[in-house]
Design a protein around this motif. Sequence first.
Motif, mmCIF file in Angstrom:
data_model
loop_
_atom_site.group_PDB
_atom_site.id
_atom_site.type_symbol
_atom_site.label_atom_id
_atom_site.label_comp_id
_atom_site.label_asym_id
_atom_site.label_seq_id
_atom_site.Cartn_x
_atom_site.Cartn_y
_atom_site.Cartn_z
ATOM 1 N N PRO A 44 41.178 59.642 39.668
ATOM 2 C CA PRO A 44 41.349 58.091 39.383
ATOM 3 C C PRO A 44 42.784 57.383 40.098
ATOM 4 N N LYS A 45 42.458 56.409 39.967
ATOM 5 C CA LYS A 45 43.595 55.455 40.344
ATOM 6 C C LYS A 45 43.576 54.176 39.302
ATOM 7 N N VAL A 46 44.831 53.544 39.314
ATOM 8 C CA VAL A 46 44.868 52.392 38.492
ATOM 9 C C VAL A 46 45.447 51.227 39.396
ATOM 10 N N GLU A 47 44.963 49.943 39.000
ATOM 11 C CA GLU A 47 45.469 48.661 39.467
ATOM 12 C C GLU A 47 45.598 47.587 38.321
ATOM 13 N N PRO A 48 46.724 46.782 38.451
ATOM 14 C CA PRO A 48 47.019 45.833 37.394
ATOM 15 C C PRO A 48 45.888 44.389 37.634
ATOM 16 N N GLU A 49 45.350 43.993 36.643
ATOM 17 C CA GLU A 49 44.536 42.840 36.884
ATOM 18 C C GLU A 49 44.823 41.641 35.659
ATOM 19 N N ILE A 50 44.375 40.620 36.050
ATOM 20 C CA ILE A 50 44.473 39.458 34.847
ATOM 21 C C ILE A 50 43.110 39.173 34.578
ATOM 22 N N GLY A 51 42.719 39.311 33.371
ATOM 23 C CA GLY A 51 41.380 39.187 32.411
ATOM 24 C C GLY A 51 41.197 37.690 31.940
ATOM 25 N N PHE A 52 39.954 37.494 31.946
ATOM 26 C CA PHE A 52 39.615 36.269 31.547
ATOM 27 C C PHE A 52 38.623 36.253 30.339
ATOM 28 N N ILE A 53 38.667 35.456 29.173
ATOM 29 C CA ILE A 53 37.524 35.315 28.432
ATOM 30 C C ILE A 53 37.251 33.723 28.503
ATOM 31 N N LEU A 54 35.690 33.360 28.564
ATOM 32 C CA LEU A 54 35.599 32.194 28.603
ATOM 33 C C LEU A 54 35.007 31.670 27.323
ATOM 34 N N SER A 55 35.093 30.280 27.073
ATOM 35 C CA SER A 55 34.648 30.068 25.610
ATOM 36 C C SER A 55 33.203 29.380 25.934
ATOM 37 N N ARG A 56 32.853 29.273 27.114
ATOM 38 C CA ARG A 56 31.304 28.866 27.445
ATOM 39 C C ARG A 56 30.655 29.457 28.487
ATOM 40 N N ASP A 57 29.518 29.843 28.589
ATOM 41 C CA ASP A 57 28.746 30.375 29.799
ATOM 42 C C ASP A 57 29.069 29.682 30.939
ATOM 43 N N LEU A 58 29.241 30.182 32.244
ATOM 44 C CA LEU A 58 29.501 29.423 33.381
ATOM 45 C C LEU A 58 28.272 29.794 34.501
ATOM 46 N N GLU A 59 27.710 28.894 34.841
ATOM 47 C CA GLU A 59 26.278 29.153 35.652
ATOM 48 C C GLU A 59 26.751 28.397 36.898
ATOM 49 N N GLY A 60 26.558 29.132 38.116
ATOM 50 C CA GLY A 60 26.455 28.569 39.268
ATOM 51 C C GLY A 60 25.202 28.165 39.701
ATOM 52 N N PRO A 61 25.182 27.422 41.112
ATOM 53 C CA PRO A 61 26.153 27.693 42.014
ATOM 54 C C PRO A 61 27.035 26.341 41.914
ATOM 55 N N ILE A 69 41.109 51.074 35.698
ATOM 56 C CA ILE A 69 40.888 52.539 36.011
ATOM 57 C C ILE A 69 39.777 52.534 37.301
ATOM 58 N N ILE A 70 40.014 52.814 38.566
ATOM 59 C CA ILE A 70 38.954 52.995 39.295
ATOM 60 C C ILE A 70 38.751 54.611 39.783
ATOM 61 N N PRO A 104 28.405 48.463 50.992
ATOM 62 C CA PRO A 104 26.949 48.848 50.211
ATOM 63 C C PRO A 104 27.089 49.906 49.365
ATOM 64 N N ASP A 105 28.093 51.216 49.921
ATOM 65 C CA ASP A 105 27.936 52.350 49.281
ATOM 66 C C ASP A 105 28.660 51.913 47.685
ATOM 67 N N VAL A 106 29.890 51.333 47.948
ATOM 68 C CA VAL A 106 30.699 50.895 46.725
ATOM 69 C C VAL A 106 30.141 50.159 45.655
ATOM 70 N N VAL A 107 29.131 49.189 46.324
ATOM 71 C CA VAL A 107 28.424 48.311 45.502
ATOM 72 C C VAL A 107 27.401 49.257 44.486
ATOM 73 N N ALA A 108 26.732 50.255 45.262
ATOM 74 C CA ALA A 108 25.770 51.266 44.626
ATOM 75 C C ALA A 108 26.619 51.952 43.331
ATOM 76 N N ASP A 109 27.613 52.264 43.485
ATOM 77 C CA ASP A 109 28.606 53.105 42.997
ATOM 78 C C ASP A 109 29.222 52.279 41.704
ATOM 79 N N ASN A 110 28.781 50.947 41.354
ATOM 80 C CA ASN A 110 29.226 50.033 40.430
ATOM 81 C C ASN A 110 30.672 49.856 40.538
ATOM 82 N N THR A 111 30.957 49.730 41.863
ATOM 83 C CA THR A 111 32.173 49.056 42.324
ATOM 84 C C THR A 111 33.520 50.103 41.620
ATOM 85 N N SER A 112 33.013 51.599 41.612
ATOM 86 C CA SER A 112 34.136 52.383 41.262
ATOM 87 C C SER A 112 34.540 52.389 39.991
ATOM 88 N N ALA A 113 33.880 51.507 38.952
ATOM 89 C CA ALA A 113 34.439 51.422 37.874
ATOM 90 C C ALA A 113 34.447 52.600 37.010
#
Length: 261
Positions: free
Chosen positions: A103-120, A140-141, A153-162
């Motif tokens: 395992p490795k660690v990285e600091p991040e900033i998290g968000f919580i939305l008050s309404r759904d956001l739909e693209g594009p 923790i990755i 493509p490998d790391v996407v298939a691995d749920n981005t190391s989550a």
Amino acid sequence: MDKNLIKELADYTHNAEKEKREITKITAELYPELTIEEGYLVQEEVINQKLEAGHKIIGPKMGITSEAKMKQMNVDNPIYGYVFDNMVVNEGDSISIDDYIHPKVEPEIGFILSRDLEGPNVTPLDVLRSTEYVFPAIEIIDSRYENFNFTLPDVVADNTSAAGAVFGTNLKRPDALDLDVVGVTLSINGEIRNLGAGAAVLGHPANSVARLANMLSEKGEKVKAGQPILTGGITTAVRLSSGDYVSAKYGGLGDISFFVK
Ligand code: 0L1
Ligand code: MG
């Protein structure tokens, strides 16, 4: 892509995750032609398997969000994956190193939305206007691939190391801070190992949420209100060892920490 192949590749990465053992990247031999789009098909199957096993999605996470990392991997877009309930670590708690591969660690900033956001076409301004809170987090990755050696493509298939997430409880309104200049230090056992500012995440962490909404819209999905969203590492990740005390200190967002047994 053939359904049997999707299942085979999903079993390959997901079993490695469950059994906490390293595997060779998919593109080495198993299926060298894996594309990013196919990587997401494999990821979807992994996620379905987790849901079928009774785990719950807590929220999405963005990865490869620094311009330098995207350039290095020769891609225009970051990637996304999902944090599950069994990955959540409470602030101040301990994790066991034996529950992970490397395992490795990285600091991040998290968000919580008050309404759904739909693209594009979701913009960072749309994100900020739809944000209820921002909060400090540590991801923790734990890539299931040997030595974190993978293609995109490998790391996407691995749920981005989550593998884990500590969601800080110091919630702030987004207009209380200039998130691009929020600084963070990542310390292990009291020694600063990495530092950075919010702008390391695509120029501003709100850009990361906008990109997530726009990428999800290609699949007819949206970013949901109320879910904690990890926007991507502010610094490069640091490897953990047994006995570590991990702490991240943010300008204006407080501190979070946990222990490694
Ligand atoms: O969350 C992240 O930015 C990690 C994405 C996957 C890359 C890695 O495992 O280093
Ligand atoms: Mg991350």
